[in-house]
Design a protein around this motif. Structure first.
Motif, PDB file in Angstrom:
ATOM      1  N   ALA A 203      -8.276   4.147   0.972  1.00 45.85           N
ATOM      2  CA  ALA A 203      -8.821   2.982   1.590  1.00 45.85           C
ATOM      3  C   ALA A 203     -10.474   2.899   1.847  1.00 45.85           C
ATOM      4  CB  ALA A 203      -8.239   2.544   3.018  1.00 45.85           C
ATOM      5  N   HIS A 206     -12.913   1.495  -0.588  1.00 49.11           N
ATOM      6  CA  HIS A 206     -13.166  -0.111  -1.124  1.00 49.11           C
ATOM      7  C   HIS A 206     -13.613  -0.527   0.110  1.00 49.11           C
ATOM      8  CE1 HIS A 206     -10.047   0.203  -4.277  1.00 49.11           C
ATOM      9  NE2 HIS A 206      -9.581   1.168  -3.670  1.00 49.11           N
ATOM     10  N   HIS A 240      -9.584  -3.720   0.340  1.00 48.64           N
ATOM     11  CA  HIS A 240      -8.551  -3.066   1.055  1.00 48.64           C
ATOM     12  C   HIS A 240      -8.213  -3.727   2.569  1.00 48.64           C
ATOM     13  CE1 HIS A 240      -5.513   0.018   1.902  1.00 48.64           C
ATOM     14  NE2 HIS A 240      -5.668   0.023   3.188  1.00 48.64           N
ATOM     15  N   GLN A 267      -2.807  -1.452  -1.274  1.00 45.54           N
ATOM     16  CA  GLN A 267      -4.075  -1.844  -1.050  1.00 45.54           C
ATOM     17  C   GLN A 267      -4.085  -2.637   0.309  1.00 45.54           C
ATOM     18  OE1 GLN A 267      -2.182  -2.997  -3.664  1.00 45.54           O
ATOM     19  NE2 GLN A 267      -3.515  -3.000  -5.402  1.00 45.54           N
TER      20      GLN A 267
END
Length: 389
Positions: A203, A206, A240, A267
């Motif tokens: 995570a 992103h 994310h 995601q």
């Protein structure tokens, strides 16, 4: 010693008032107690009373009031339970002052208890108004009429209370006490926050989007599709998505089911509830906030965070230039996402100032709560006919 009782029933109002509670708790001239009720005591909504206990505040007691029936009548029954369960606790403690914040049914109950037990009350965040037609608006205004005094965020809210017939001597423009946490909470790294929130692997690699969407009666059938379209559009653009839990209002069951389903995606992280430190730092590290939470309108500007507000909730409220309103269909959401990612919108954020304050309001509020003789204001003898003349 001045006895002050704070009433809190949900994560959101506790977060708004936590800076005030801390300042009062640290003052040896104040005996602060909190009366906890509603969603705070429900495992379904994260049992956030544990966060209050961890913060070290003294509890007067708790009232298991929440009827989690996902219906219109459940809010009324919840309010009735709180009224019945809180009266004797408040009467026995006999506080010199009661304080509460916002526009939910519990603050209307709190103001009613204060009015009938002859206890001075201070309502925070009165005078605000949205154009969405939600019941919270008249609840907020009715609470103000029952309250002794008002600590409001901006002068617009003061003017609205004046138009409701409240005397200017009862109103203090204090700025938003919800913003102090951005000045007081120590910074945490993106990786540390995501680890503590049990985010999905990778995570941190992103850009982060924070999604918080609360149920609105007129959008109840469409809300699950709103959040699915929003999440899918953000995932396609490389975000994310960190997903918070909705409040317990009618319509939350279908919404939670949709959010938990989305949380199965690699995601997406459905974190539900988290600590104040984590949430503040999540906002600091996020690239976007999306949904219909008041945090987007009232708080996100303090960290220059772009916000997309989806649907009808929050429309008409004062907000910074970082907030873009859009409808809930996929096309509108995608257009809004592309707009906030553009150079023109990014340029707006560079000079953004939060219209609700500078993050130095909680200590001012606490000092006024301690030093003001609210007993002298408790009799509301003003005639509303003459209030605006």
């Amino acid at each position: 010693m001045k006895r002050i009782l704070g009433l809190t029933s949900i994560r959101s109002d506790y977060d708004l008032m936590s800076g005030v509670y801390r300042a009062l708790h640290n003052d040896p001239a104040v005996d602060l107690r909190l009366l906890v009720s509603g969603a705070h005591l429900s495992p379904q909504f994260g049992r956030t009373v544990d966060l209050i206990v961890a913060d070290g505040f003294a509890l007067l007691g708790d009232v298991e009031s929440l009827i989690s029936g996902d219906s219109k009548s459940s809010r009324l029954k919840t309010a009735a339970n709180l009224l019945n369960g809180a009266i004797d606790l408040v009467r026995a403690y006999a506080p010199d002052l009661m304080i509460f914040a916002g526009d939910r049914e519990d603050v209307l109950v709190a103001a009613t208890i204060g009015a009938f037990l002859d206890i001075p009350t201070v309502h925070f965040f009165g005078g605000d108004h949205a154009a969405d037609g939600h019941v919270d608006n008249p609840v907020r205004h009715a609470t103000s009429k029952l309250s002794t005094a008002h600590f409001v965020s901006i002068d617009e809210h003061r003017r609205r209370l004046l138009s409701l017939g409240e005397s200017d001597r009862r109103i203090v423009v204090i700025g938003s006490v919800a913003l102090d946490k951005f000045a007081s909470e120590p910074p945490l790294s993106k990786e540390a926050v995501l680890q503590d929130m049990q985010a999905k692997p990778h995570a941190a690699e992103h850009p982060l989007a924070v999604l918080i969407f609360h149920p609105v009666d007129q959008e109840r059938a469409r809300a699950p599709s709103f959040v699915r379209d929003a999440v899918n559009a953000m995932v396609e653009r490389g975000y994310h998505v960190m997903v918070g839990a909705p409040n317990p209002d009618p319509g939350n069951n279908d919404l939670v089911e949709a959010l938990r389903e989305l949380g199965q995606l690699d995601q997406v992280t459905y974190y539900g509830n988290t600590s104040r430190a984590n949430f503040v730092n999540l906002m600091r590290h996020a690239s976007l906030m999306i949904g219909n939470s008041s945090a987007g309108l009232l708080e996100a500007a303090s960290v220059r965070l772009p916000v997309i507000n989806i649907g009808e909730r929050q429309r008409g409220r004062t907000c910074g230039a970082n907030v873009l309103f859009c409808d809930g269909d996929r096309t509108a959401i995608e257009l809004a996402l592309d707009t906030v990612r553009g150079e023109a919108f990014t340029a707006i954020l560079s000079g953004l100032i939060n219209p609700y304050g500078d993050g130095r309001s909680a200590s001012k509020a606490a000092e006024l709560l301690k030093s003001t003789d609210f007993r002298a204001l408790i009799k509301k003898t003003e005639d509303p006919i003459h209030a605006c003349q």
